[in-house]
Design an enzyme around this catalytic site. Structure first.
Site, mmCIF file in Angstrom:
data_model
loop_
_atom_site.group_PDB
_atom_site.id
_atom_site.type_symbol
_atom_site.label_atom_id
_atom_site.label_comp_id
_atom_site.label_asym_id
_atom_site.label_seq_id
_atom_site.Cartn_x
_atom_site.Cartn_y
_atom_site.Cartn_z
ATOM 1 N N GLY A 65 -24.032 3.906 -2.960
ATOM 2 C CA GLY A 65 -23.012 4.407 -3.857
ATOM 3 C C GLY A 65 -22.575 3.693 -4.835
ATOM 4 C CG HIS A 66 -18.837 4.531 -7.228
ATOM 5 N ND1 HIS A 66 -18.581 5.350 -6.248
ATOM 6 C CD2 HIS A 66 -18.894 4.807 -8.184
ATOM 7 C CE1 HIS A 66 -18.125 6.351 -7.055
ATOM 8 N NE2 HIS A 66 -18.550 6.013 -8.068
ATOM 9 C CB VAL A 67 -20.282 -1.245 -4.163
ATOM 10 C CG1 VAL A 67 -20.460 -2.761 -3.831
ATOM 11 C CG2 VAL A 67 -18.717 -0.796 -4.215
ATOM 12 C CE LYS A 112 -4.614 0.791 0.513
ATOM 13 N NZ LYS A 112 -5.692 -0.005 0.018
ATOM 14 N N GLY A 135 -25.867 2.140 2.154
ATOM 15 C CA GLY A 135 -25.055 3.090 1.352
ATOM 16 C C GLY A 135 -25.236 2.582 -0.213
HETATM 17 P P1 NAD Z 1 -19.146 5.333 -2.196
HETATM 18 O O1 NAD Z 1 -18.428 6.571 -1.560
HETATM 19 O O2 NAD Z 1 -19.509 5.385 -3.623
HETATM 20 O O3 NAD Z 1 -20.756 4.932 -1.558
HETATM 21 C C1 NAD Z 1 -20.952 4.964 -0.186
HETATM 22 C C2 NAD Z 1 -22.248 5.516 -0.157
HETATM 23 O O4 NAD Z 1 -22.673 5.423 1.329
HETATM 24 C C3 NAD Z 1 -22.379 6.963 -0.319
HETATM 25 O O5 NAD Z 1 -23.580 6.967 -1.270
HETATM 26 C C4 NAD Z 1 -22.788 7.500 0.772
HETATM 27 O O6 NAD Z 1 -23.419 8.834 0.872
HETATM 28 C C5 NAD Z 1 -23.189 6.624 1.755
HETATM 29 N N1 NAD Z 1 -23.292 6.662 3.137
HETATM 30 C C6 NAD Z 1 -22.052 7.145 4.075
HETATM 31 N N2 NAD Z 1 -22.164 7.254 5.131
HETATM 32 C C7 NAD Z 1 -23.474 6.623 5.376
HETATM 33 C C8 NAD Z 1 -24.306 6.251 6.393
HETATM 34 N N3 NAD Z 1 -23.934 6.381 7.700
HETATM 35 N N4 NAD Z 1 -25.563 5.734 6.345
HETATM 36 C C9 NAD Z 1 -25.910 5.119 4.954
HETATM 37 N N5 NAD Z 1 -25.191 5.736 3.982
HETATM 38 C C10 NAD Z 1 -23.852 6.304 4.146
HETATM 39 O O7 NAD Z 1 -18.417 3.939 -1.755
HETATM 40 P P2 NAD Z 1 -18.125 2.543 -2.603
HETATM 41 O O8 NAD Z 1 -17.102 2.695 -3.635
HETATM 42 O O9 NAD Z 1 -19.664 2.189 -3.058
HETATM 43 O O10 NAD Z 1 -17.630 1.678 -1.567
HETATM 44 C C11 NAD Z 1 -18.664 1.250 -0.375
HETATM 45 C C12 NAD Z 1 -17.639 0.448 0.639
HETATM 46 O O11 NAD Z 1 -17.255 -0.480 -0.070
HETATM 47 C C13 NAD Z 1 -16.805 1.467 1.097
HETATM 48 O O12 NAD Z 1 -16.399 1.088 2.591
HETATM 49 C C14 NAD Z 1 -15.466 1.055 0.554
HETATM 50 O O13 NAD Z 1 -14.297 1.029 1.304
HETATM 51 C C15 NAD Z 1 -15.771 -0.559 0.174
HETATM 52 N N6 NAD Z 1 -15.059 -1.158 -0.796
HETATM 53 C C16 NAD Z 1 -15.294 -0.735 -2.091
HETATM 54 C C17 NAD Z 1 -14.609 -1.243 -3.401
HETATM 55 C C18 NAD Z 1 -15.042 -0.745 -4.634
HETATM 56 O O14 NAD Z 1 -14.799 -1.446 -5.626
HETATM 57 N N7 NAD Z 1 -15.501 0.443 -4.817
HETATM 58 C C19 NAD Z 1 -13.972 -2.276 -3.046
HETATM 59 C C20 NAD Z 1 -13.612 -2.696 -1.774
HETATM 60 C C21 NAD Z 1 -14.434 -2.096 -0.590
#
Ligand code: NAD
Length: 353
Positions: free
Chosen positions: A181-183, A79, A179
């Site tokens: 978001g992206h995932v 990292k 949440g």
């Molecule tokens: P993102 O920032 O696109 O989405 C996160 C969402 O959660 C946002 O819409 C945000 O408004 C919402 N949020 C934040 N706090 C909240 C709460 N208290 N209650 C409800 N909603 C809340 O992130 P992402 O890329 O979708 O990733 C989500 C999680 O998965 C993160 O913890 C990230 O570290 C983990 N992750 C993501 C990936 C990836 O490929 N994107 C890979 C491994 C792990």
């Protein structure tokens, strides 16, 4: 550019870099390359001190070793972090200098985007090194990891359903997603296709509303989503959602989501076991993104191969659940054991060779 190696027990190489010309202050940690070159993202964060930055990069790089070992990516763990504010301190020069720092590891470390960095930043890193992944698809790279993380999480949920209900079907099962978001969005689409019912919550209310309208779910309250009555609770926002305060209030049979560091402390995994809640260890179920990138590192990126390997998260979790039952361990202890066994086998192979 001044690069200084820092002695650190249990780590292959940790180095810090200061480059007055670009303003770069960064640390790279290569934890373990027994199973392959160390891959892990580049984080940019306004750390208060070098010590804080080093503490974080050590913890994160070790986590990557375990994640890649269980996912069988053929990669090791590493990292990197840049000390700086991602909103105000970014420049092309800074990331190009970071690329040169990455390059000084001679292929032992490969970087990617992470918290505080973007695909655009990686394009600048690429000017200083070839050891960078997660560039746009049209640059021959593996693109956005989120759909892959969602697919792996979905497959992992199937393994959980089978473990708890003896049947991997989502038909009629209730999944609460924290949440959108992206995932979360990609995950909800897969769940809809599979016939699951959903409660969706996000602190940005329009995200939950739009997604619910698309997939036919109910909008939940972000303040109480962790307490939802459901079959699967899927944290897809923040870490540390399993802690002393939340533990007595879960109304779910399974916790399986994409968020990193779901347990506040390792012992909370044992507490979930005692409460009869099946926990899918976060770094096993959310490995889809890193698996996808590992296909890029192997050679020419092949989407079908990526899909097959990400789907294998189902089997990785089954193995973790078996071991947890055999040895009476919490599932997070069992996944750590799987990782350590893989690393040990790798070390033995290296000695024999
Ligand atoms: P993102 O920032 O696109 O989405 C996160 C969402 O959660 C946002 O819409 C945000 O408004 C919402 N949020 C934040 N706090 C909240 C709460 N208290 N209650 C409800 N909603 C809340 O992130 P992402 O890329 O979708 O990733 C989500 C999680 O998965 C993160 O913890 C990230 O570290 C983990 N992750 C993501 C990936 C990836 O490929 N994107 C890979 C491994 C792990």
């Amino acid at each position: 550019m001044k690069i200084e190696t820092i002695a650190q027990d249990g780590y292959e190489r940790v180095a810090k870099c200061e480059d007055p010309e670009s303003g770069l202050r960064a640390v790279i940690s290569v934890h373990d390359t027994t199973l392959g070159p160390a891959l892990g993202g580049l984080r940019m964060w306004p750390y208060a001190s070098w010590d804080d930055a080093i503490f974080d990069v050590l913890r994160l790089s070790k986590g990557m070793t375990y994640k890649s070992a269980v996912a069988d990516t053929g990669l090791g763990g590493g990292k990197s972090v840049i000390i700086g504010n991602p909103k105000t301190d970014k420049s092309e020069q800074l990331f190009t200098a970071m690329g040169r720092f990455v390059d000084s590891f001679n292929g032992k470390y490969i970087t990617a985007e992470d918290v505080g960095t973007s695909v655009e930043d990686m394009i600048h890193v690429r000017k200083g090194t070839e050891r960078v992944t997660g560039l746009p698809l049209d640059m021959g790279s593996s693109g956005d990891p989120s759909p892959w993380t969602a697919l792996g999480t979905f497959r992992g949920m199937k393994a959980c359903l089978e473990e708890v209900y003896g049947d991997p079907s989502f038909e009629g099962k209730m999944v609460a997603i924290q949440g959108c978001g992206h995932v979360g969005v990609y995950l909800a689409r897969l769940l809809k296709e599979a016939g699951a019912k959903m409660i969706l919550a996000d602190i940005a209310p329009e995200r939950a509303r739009d997604l619910a309208a698309e997939v036919g779910g109910i909008v939940g309250d972000p303040a109480t989503i962790l307490e939802a009555e459901c079959d699967i609770l899927a944290p897809c926002a923040l870490g540390a959602v399993v802690n002393d305060e939340t533990l007595p209030n879960f109304h779910t049979k399974i916790i399986a989501g994409a968020a990193n560091n779901i347990l506040l402390r390792e012992e909370h995994g044992q507490r979930l076991k005692e409460a009869g809640i099946l926990y899918a260890p976060d770094y096993v179920i959310n490995a889809g993104g890193i698996i996808n990138v590992s296909i890029e590192v192997e050679g020419a990126y092949d989407e079908e191969r990526a899909r097959a390997k990400v789907e294998n998260i189902y089997h990785a979790l089954k193995r973790v659940f078996e071991l947890s039952k055999e040895r009476n361990l919490s599932t997070n202890e069992a996944s750590n054991l799987v990782a350590e066994e893989r690393l040990q086998a790798g070390r033995e192979r290296a000695v024999e060779a």
